[in-house]
Design a protein around this motif. Structure first.
Motif, PDB file in Angstrom:
ATOM      1  N   MET A 154      75.606  32.150  12.230  1.00  0.00           N
ATOM      2  CA  MET A 154      75.284  31.053  11.338  1.00  0.00           C
ATOM      3  C   MET A 154      76.569  30.509  10.721  1.00  0.00           C
ATOM      4  N   PRO A 155      76.765  29.175  10.757  1.00  0.00           N
ATOM      5  CA  PRO A 155      78.003  28.610  10.205  1.00  0.00           C
ATOM      6  C   PRO A 155      78.101  28.814   8.693  1.00  0.00           C
ATOM      7  N   TYR A 156      79.320  28.985   8.249  1.00  0.00           N
ATOM      8  CA  TYR A 156      79.594  29.132   6.835  1.00  0.00           C
ATOM      9  C   TYR A 156      79.554  27.760   6.157  1.00  0.00           C
ATOM     10  N   THR A 157      78.839  27.681   5.040  1.00  0.00           N
ATOM     11  CA  THR A 157      78.859  26.459   4.241  1.00  0.00           C
ATOM     12  C   THR A 157      78.856  26.837   2.769  1.00  0.00           C
ATOM     13  N   SER A 158      79.511  26.058   1.997  1.00  0.00           N
ATOM     14  CA  SER A 158      79.467  26.215   0.546  1.00  0.00           C
ATOM     15  C   SER A 158      79.698  24.849  -0.062  1.00  0.00           C
ATOM     16  N   HIS A 159      79.368  24.704  -1.317  1.00  0.00           N
ATOM     17  CA  HIS A 159      79.577  23.412  -1.972  1.00  0.00           C
ATOM     18  C   HIS A 159      81.052  23.111  -2.160  1.00  0.00           C
ATOM     19  N   VAL A 160      81.910  24.148  -2.102  1.00  0.00           N
ATOM     20  CA  VAL A 160      83.336  23.948  -2.316  1.00  0.00           C
ATOM     21  C   VAL A 160      84.026  23.473  -1.046  1.00  0.00           C
ATOM     22  N   ASN A 161      83.780  24.145   0.056  1.00  0.00           N
ATOM     23  CA  ASN A 161      84.494  23.829   1.284  1.00  0.00           C
ATOM     24  C   ASN A 161      83.534  24.005   2.451  1.00  0.00           C
ATOM     25  N   GLU A 162      82.817  22.965   2.783  1.00  0.00           N
ATOM     26  CA  GLU A 162      81.820  23.058   3.833  1.00  0.00           C
ATOM     27  C   GLU A 162      82.493  23.092   5.199  1.00  0.00           C
ATOM     28  N   LYS A 163      82.061  24.068   6.010  1.00  0.00           N
ATOM     29  CA  LYS A 163      82.616  24.204   7.358  1.00  0.00           C
ATOM     30  C   LYS A 163      81.472  24.392   8.330  1.00  0.00           C
ATOM     31  N   ILE A 164      81.597  23.756   9.454  1.00  0.00           N
ATOM     32  CA  ILE A 164      80.657  23.933  10.544  1.00  0.00           C
ATOM     33  C   ILE A 164      81.471  24.349  11.750  1.00  0.00           C
ATOM     34  N   ASP A 165      81.112  25.473  12.322  1.00  0.00           N
ATOM     35  CA  ASP A 165      81.843  26.020  13.467  1.00  0.00           C
ATOM     36  C   ASP A 165      83.345  26.081  13.183  1.00  0.00           C
ATOM     37  N   GLY A 166      83.710  26.419  11.960  1.00  0.00           N
ATOM     38  CA  GLY A 166      85.113  26.596  11.600  1.00  0.00           C
ATOM     39  C   GLY A 166      85.873  25.301  11.346  1.00  0.00           C
ATOM     40  N   ILE A 167      85.185  24.161  11.371  1.00  0.00           N
ATOM     41  CA  ILE A 167      85.853  22.872  11.170  1.00  0.00           C
ATOM     42  C   ILE A 167      85.447  22.300   9.819  1.00  0.00           C
ATOM     43  N   ASP A 168      86.420  21.903   9.042  1.00  0.00           N
ATOM     44  CA  ASP A 168      86.187  21.311   7.730  1.00  0.00           C
ATOM     45  C   ASP A 168      85.433  19.994   7.896  1.00  0.00           C
ATOM     46  N   GLU A 169      84.279  19.884   7.262  1.00  0.00           N
ATOM     47  CA  GLU A 169      83.460  18.672   7.380  1.00  0.00           C
ATOM     48  C   GLU A 169      84.185  17.422   6.876  1.00  0.00           C
ATOM     49  N   LYS A 170      85.035  17.583   5.876  1.00  0.00           N
ATOM     50  CA  LYS A 170      85.754  16.417   5.355  1.00  0.00           C
ATOM     51  C   LYS A 170      86.762  15.892   6.381  1.00  0.00           C
ATOM     52  N   ILE A 171      87.350  16.799   7.153  1.00  0.00           N
ATOM     53  CA  ILE A 171      88.268  16.365   8.211  1.00  0.00           C
ATOM     54  C   ILE A 171      87.478  15.624   9.284  1.00  0.00           C
ATOM     55  N   LEU A 172      86.295  16.132   9.613  1.00  0.00           N
ATOM     56  CA  LEU A 172      85.441  15.432  10.580  1.00  0.00           C
ATOM     57  C   LEU A 172      85.055  14.047  10.061  1.00  0.00           C
ATOM     58  N   ARG A 173      84.744  13.962   8.779  1.00  0.00           N
ATOM     59  CA  ARG A 173      84.403  12.658   8.183  1.00  0.00           C
ATOM     60  C   ARG A 173      85.607  11.718   8.243  1.00  0.00           C
ATOM     61  N   LEU A 174      86.782  12.249   7.928  1.00  0.00           N
ATOM     62  CA  LEU A 174      88.001  11.452   8.001  1.00  0.00           C
ATOM     63  C   LEU A 174      88.227  10.942   9.414  1.00  0.00           C
ATOM     64  N   LEU A 175      88.070  11.800  10.394  1.00  0.00           N
ATOM     65  CA  LEU A 175      88.253  11.391  11.775  1.00  0.00           C
ATOM     66  C   LEU A 175      87.260  10.296  12.157  1.00  0.00           C
ATOM     67  N   GLY A 176      86.022  10.441  11.738  1.00  0.00           N
ATOM     68  CA  GLY A 176      85.011   9.410  12.005  1.00  0.00           C
ATOM     69  C   GLY A 176      85.378   8.080  11.357  1.00  0.00           C
ATOM     70  N   LEU A 177      85.862   8.139  10.128  1.00  0.00           N
ATOM     71  CA  LEU A 177      86.274   6.909   9.441  1.00  0.00           C
ATOM     72  C   LEU A 177      87.452   6.253  10.159  1.00  0.00           C
ATOM     73  N   LEU A 178      88.379   7.064  10.626  1.00  0.00           N
ATOM     74  CA  LEU A 178      89.521   6.511  11.359  1.00  0.00           C
ATOM     75  C   LEU A 178      89.060   5.840  12.642  1.00  0.00           C
ATOM     76  N   TYR A 179      88.133   6.456  13.362  1.00  0.00           N
ATOM     77  CA  TYR A 179      87.585   5.845  14.582  1.00  0.00           C
ATOM     78  C   TYR A 179      86.988   4.467  14.284  1.00  0.00           C
ATOM     79  N   ARG A 180      86.232   4.418  13.194  1.00  0.00           N
ATOM     80  CA  ARG A 180      85.487   3.190  12.900  1.00  0.00           C
ATOM     81  C   ARG A 180      86.304   2.110  12.199  1.00  0.00           C
TER      82      ARG A 180
END
Length: 154
Positions: free
Chosen positions: A1-27
């Motif tokens: 089960m992926p680790y998540t917390s309100h402080v530093n959410e991670k899915i499969d070891g990847i910081d969700e905020k970095i994923l959001r940043l990457l998505g924003l850069l794409y768009r």
């Protein structure tokens, strides 16, 4: 089960905020072009074509297609097609490099200058609009951060 917390959410070891940043850069580029292209349409230019004309004007001389591709972070075949369209509209012309007749250069025409200036007037409106969304401090910070990313990935 992926680790998540309100402080530093991670899915499969990847910081969700970095994923959001990457998505924003794409768009961001697509969003920007979707906003500006309709403004340029009455002039008969796209953002990419406007950038080609801008590079030719800034250079003050004809440029090799490969160099234009490099400046646009594009592949030469895309720039070749774009220059073909610009030439068909009389905005640029292909000339041979006097030092090497095998090499083709793009040169802006008077009509290209005229259309670039018309597009630049619209660009000033977009610049003013963009200025309303960010404070000077935010603009400076965004420039620093995006420049850092561009340099790292170039």
């Amino acid at each position: 089960m992926p680790y998540t917390s309100h402080v530093n959410e991670k899915i499969d070891g990847i910081d969700e905020k970095i994923l959001r940043l990457l998505g924003l850069l794409y768009r961001t580029e697509k969003t920007t072009e979707a906003h500006i292209n309709p403004l340029l349409q009455p002039i008969g230019l796209t953002c990419a074509q406007h950038q080609v004309l801008q590079h030719l004007i800034m250079a003050g001389e004809p440029l090799p297609l490969g160099l234009i591709a490099e400046k646009l972070h594009s592949v030469r075949s895309n720039v070749t097609q774009m220059v073909d369209r610009l030439a068909a509209e009389g905005l640029v012309e292909r000339v041979f490099d006097p030092a090497d007749r095998r090499r083709v250069l793009a040169q802006i025409t008077q009509e290209g200058h005229r259309r670039f200036e018309a597009a630049s007037q619209l660009e000033r409106q977009v610049v003013q609009e963009l200025g309303t969304y960010f404070s000077q401090e935010e603009r400076d910070q965004l420039i620093i951060l995006l420049s850092r990313l561009e340099k790292a990935w170039a």
